[in-house]
Scaffold this active site. Structure first.
Site, PDB file in Angstrom:
ATOM      1  N   LYS A  29      -5.322  52.729  43.970  1.00 27.81           N
ATOM      2  CA  LYS A  29      -5.658  51.214  44.359  1.00 27.81           C
ATOM      3  C   LYS A  29      -4.122  50.589  44.297  1.00 27.81           C
ATOM      4  CE  LYS A  29      -8.568  47.499  42.694  1.00 27.81           C
ATOM      5  NZ  LYS A  29      -9.231  46.892  41.625  1.00 27.81           N
ATOM      6  N   SER A  72     -13.326  44.522  43.392  1.00 26.76           N
ATOM      7  CA  SER A  72     -12.170  44.373  44.217  1.00 26.76           C
ATOM      8  C   SER A  72     -11.634  45.761  44.831  1.00 26.76           C
ATOM      9  CB  SER A  72     -11.075  43.852  43.438  1.00 26.76           C
ATOM     10  OG  SER A  72     -10.509  44.602  42.412  1.00 26.76           O
ATOM     11  N   SER A 126     -14.959  45.745  39.064  1.00 29.96           N
ATOM     12  CA  SER A 126     -14.195  46.168  40.276  1.00 29.96           C
ATOM     13  C   SER A 126     -14.265  47.812  40.548  1.00 29.96           C
ATOM     14  CB  SER A 126     -13.038  45.650  40.542  1.00 29.96           C
ATOM     15  OG  SER A 126     -13.280  44.300  40.806  1.00 29.96           O
TER      16      SER A 126
HETATM   17  N1  GLN Z   1     -15.522  40.556  41.153  1.00 24.56           N
HETATM   18  C1  GLN Z   1     -14.946  40.035  39.656  1.00 24.56           C
HETATM   19  C2  GLN Z   1     -13.949  39.014  40.091  1.00 24.56           C
HETATM   20  O1  GLN Z   1     -13.900  38.586  41.200  1.00 24.56           O
HETATM   21  C3  GLN Z   1     -14.376  41.268  39.104  1.00 24.56           C
HETATM   22  C4  GLN Z   1     -12.858  41.678  39.621  1.00 24.56           C
HETATM   23  C5  GLN Z   1     -12.381  42.768  38.898  1.00 24.56           C
HETATM   24  O2  GLN Z   1     -13.195  43.568  38.148  1.00 24.56           O
HETATM   25  N2  GLN Z   1     -11.504  43.090  39.278  1.00 24.56           N
HETATM   26  O3  GLN Z   1     -13.372  38.673  39.251  1.00 24.56           O
END
Ligand code: GLN
Length: 520
Positions: free
Chosen positions: A86, A161, A185
């Site tokens: 990632k 994400s 995410s």
């Molecule tokens: N979707 C969540 C956010 O926007 C989680 C993001 C994540 O786990 N990096 O904060």
């Protein structure tokens, strides 16, 4: 898939199967790595899961591993098995953008600890995967470099994400990928792509060298197609790191043994009352209930458990996360990394002017929204009312978990409330986007580990659904025991791995044929 099939299409094999075939010298790492690079060429134009492909570097690692193996050296289990990383993780000599324009062109001078572990394990790094900018989002649509697509339906999101990592694994471009999970995410992308993803216990995997979103919530973990593969990667990624002050000083929990054991007889499983019901798509609920029934059939005891404060998790998260993010993102000041924009028509701009125009040009809307929210919540007049209150709610959520774990060994819920939605559907409605993580966020707030496992296809749209398993802090192995047991039961129920039901992507036949020739 049996080990004998490994050579017919190297990209379809699991990491465990590849590791075995590599160890017995049935295949070489160069062959495996090349097969995945071919697959990337064949399909990634459609999926757009990679921001950067590291073909030469990956092949160089593969060659070195093959040579060491030929020389009789004993190598780590996953040596020679390629992986995608990632783009939130610093990789020495390879671009690291975190999905943001502001880091465009930044080449880190060092490796994140996780990346160092991958290299020490002899894993060729295929490239860097797409993500929502600074890991803010649930769809990858907030990436400054354009969204990734779901291999099940290219008009749909692969989650976020870490949608790039889930998409590469689901589209057979890599057997494994790394992710980070601040609010879901790793788990939500796994759920909507029919793959497996684990968020380890907070502190179980080093945060050193990850671009920080919210330091008290961030946790890196494995993305894979099987529970055993996730466990094998979890072991490589995890472990104590003196460079991370919140790293747990204890051995990685016995996750591989747990994945192999796969026995839930006598285990007590709690269905979280607050994470279900209305707001969850009927097909997601049906598959979840079916998975729970399969666990009962295998001898688990299931009870309903109430965690009343989970209802406030999303609200608390969207104060704590922006507060920490606003502070972490202050370092992108146009002086140290990546982008620098100069104000127009100013002869000798001040540092502050350069900072302002650079941040305006370099950050996307969602990032700006959260910086504004975070600075507001932390401002002296509002600190107690917002940030302080959210921290108290966080404690109440941790106490809900503690009480629940007095009664049960693990908790379960659907991972995400819906299957993959269409690109564009939620982009203009932040609240709708935030709600995707309603079931995953409590674990981050409490620091406990969680995993998403494919639970079958929803009746109404034929798309993958996920079941989430949560365990007490440092008991990550329980996730793997339950996950592996479920995986086996679902394999019988569906007659094949869920992912094998995904439509073929155009181009895959060509890549498959080439891999077959190489493997023959
Ligand atoms: N979707 C969540 C956010 O926007 C989680 C993001 C994540 O786990 N990096 O904060």
């Amino acid at each position: 898939m049996k080990a004998t099939d490994v050579t017919t299409d190297l990209t379809r094999a699991s990491a465990a199967e590849l590791a075995e075939a590599l160890a017995s010298k049935t295949i070489s790492s160069v062959e495996v790595t090349q097969a995945h690079l071919d697959r990337i060429v064949a399909v990634d134009e459609q999926v757009h899961a990679f921001l950067h492909v590291n073909a030469e570097g990956a092949l160089a690692t593969a060659r070195a591993i093959d040579e060491r193996r030929a020389a009789g050296e004993s190598l780590p289990t996953l040596a020679g098995v390629p992986i995608a990383v990632k783009d939130v993780m610093a990789t020495k000599g390879l671009p690291t953008t975190c999905g943001s324009r502001i880091l465009d062109g930044w080449i880190p001078p060092y490796d994140a600890t996780v990346v160092r572990h991958l290299k020490d394990a002899g894993m060729p790094i295929l490239g860097k995967t797409n993500m929502d900018e600074f890991a803010m989002g649930s769809s990858t649509e907030h990436s400054a470099y354009g969204p990734s697509r779901n291999p099940w339906d290219l008009e749909r999101i692969p989650g976020g994400s870490g949608g790039g990592s889930s998409a590469v694994v689901a589209s057979f471009q890599a057997p494994l990928a790394t992710g980070t999970d601040t609010g879901g995410s790793i788990r939500q992308p796994a759920a909507v792509t029919g793959t497996v993803g684990t968020k380890p216990t907070y502190g179980g995997v080093s945060r050193y060298g990850l671009v920080a979103l919210a330091s008290s919530l961030d946790q890196a973990g494995p993305c894979a197609r099987t529970v055993l593969d996730a466990a094998l990667l979890h072991v490589v990624m995890g472990g104590h790191d003196p460079l991370d002050s919140t790293s747990i000083d204890a051995p990685v929990p016995p996750v591989v043994e747990a994945a192999r054991r796969a026995d839930v007889k006598g285990m007590r499983i709690g269905v979280v009352k607050e994470l279900g019901g209305e707001g969850y798509q009927p097909g997601v609920r049906a598959r979840f209930e079916e998975s729970v029934a399969l666990l009962v059939e295998q001898g688990a005891e299931v009870v309903e458990v109430s965690c009343p404060n989970f209802d406030y998790a999303l609200a608390a998260y969207y104060l704590i996360l922006p507060s920490e993010a606003s502070s972490n993102l202050a370092k992108f000041d146009a002086m140290r990394y990546g982008l620098r924009v100069l104000p127009e028509g100013v002869d000798a701009p001040t540092a502050e002017q350069v900072m302002a125009v650079t941040r305006d040009a370099g950050f996307g809307d969602e990032v700006k929204r959260r910086i504004i929210l975070g600075t507001y919540a932390l401002s002296s007049g509002y600190y107690d009312a917002y940030y302080g209150s959210a921290q108290k709610v966080r404690t109440l959520i941790a106490q809900d978990f503690e009480r629940a774990y007095e009664q049960v060994d693990v908790l379960v819920s659907p991972t995400a409330p819906t299957t993959a939605f269409r690109l564009g559907d939620k982009l203009d409605d932040p609240m709708a986007m935030y709600l995707n993580d309603i079931a995953t966020i409590p674990a981050n707030l409490a620091g406990v580990p969680g995993m998403s496992i494919p639970s079958g296809l929803a009746e109404e749209d034929g798309l993958p659904t996920g079941i989430q398993v949560l365990a007490p802090a440092t008991k990550d192995e329980r996730l793997y025991t339950v996950g592996a047991a479920l995986e086996q039961a679902l394999l019988e129920r569906w007659g094949a791995p869920i992912l094998s039901k995904a439509p073929e992507l155009a181009g895959s036949v060509v890549a498959g044929a080439r891999a077959a020739v190489k493997g023959a």
